[in-house]
Design an enzyme around this catalytic site. Sequence first.
Site, PDB file in Angstrom:
ATOM      1  N   HIS A 138       0.928  -1.177  -0.190  1.00  0.00           N
ATOM      2  CA  HIS A 138      -0.090  -0.077  -0.028  1.00  0.00           C
ATOM      3  C   HIS A 138       0.667   0.932  -0.105  1.00  0.00           C
ATOM      4  CE1 HIS A 138       0.772   0.784   4.451  1.00  0.00           C
ATOM      5  NE2 HIS A 138       0.584  -0.485   4.385  1.00  0.00           N
TER       6      HIS A 138
ATOM      7  N   CYS B  27       2.959  -4.975   6.573  1.00  0.00           N
ATOM      8  CA  CYS B  27       2.749  -4.587   5.094  1.00  0.00           C
ATOM      9  C   CYS B  27       3.999  -4.035   4.478  1.00  0.00           C
ATOM     10  CB  CYS B  27       1.695  -3.623   5.345  1.00  0.00           C
ATOM     11  SG  CYS B  27       0.020  -3.976   5.843  1.00  0.00           S
TER      12      CYS B  27
END
Length: 121
Positions: A80, A96
Amino acid sequence: LYLVLEQGQAVRYPVGVGKPGKQWAGATKIDGKYRQPAWAPPADVKRDNPNIPDVIAGGSPANPMGVAAMTLAGGEYAIHGTNRPNSIGGYVSYGCVRMYNEDITDLYSRVSVGTTVVVTR
């Protein structure tokens, strides 16, 4: 992050990755693509930051997902964007893969749901 293209070519993007104790490795696939995603902090983030809201709206300057996210099958991880560009290049996340917003926008346009993702350490 390397996006492998045809004929032995690749595009390279700088990223931020999991901090010590939050790193992982393995193969998975992109199972969702989202623009301006809302974010609900996972349990370990909430535990470490109890005052964080249960959901942060997409597009909010407080939303750590940035302009786009691609979720990864089999866990609570995603590739992301970020609202903290100075974190790129470090061991900063809960697992992440963070990218500059302009880079996630480019990658988002190049890959599809089902694309294989391999994470090495």
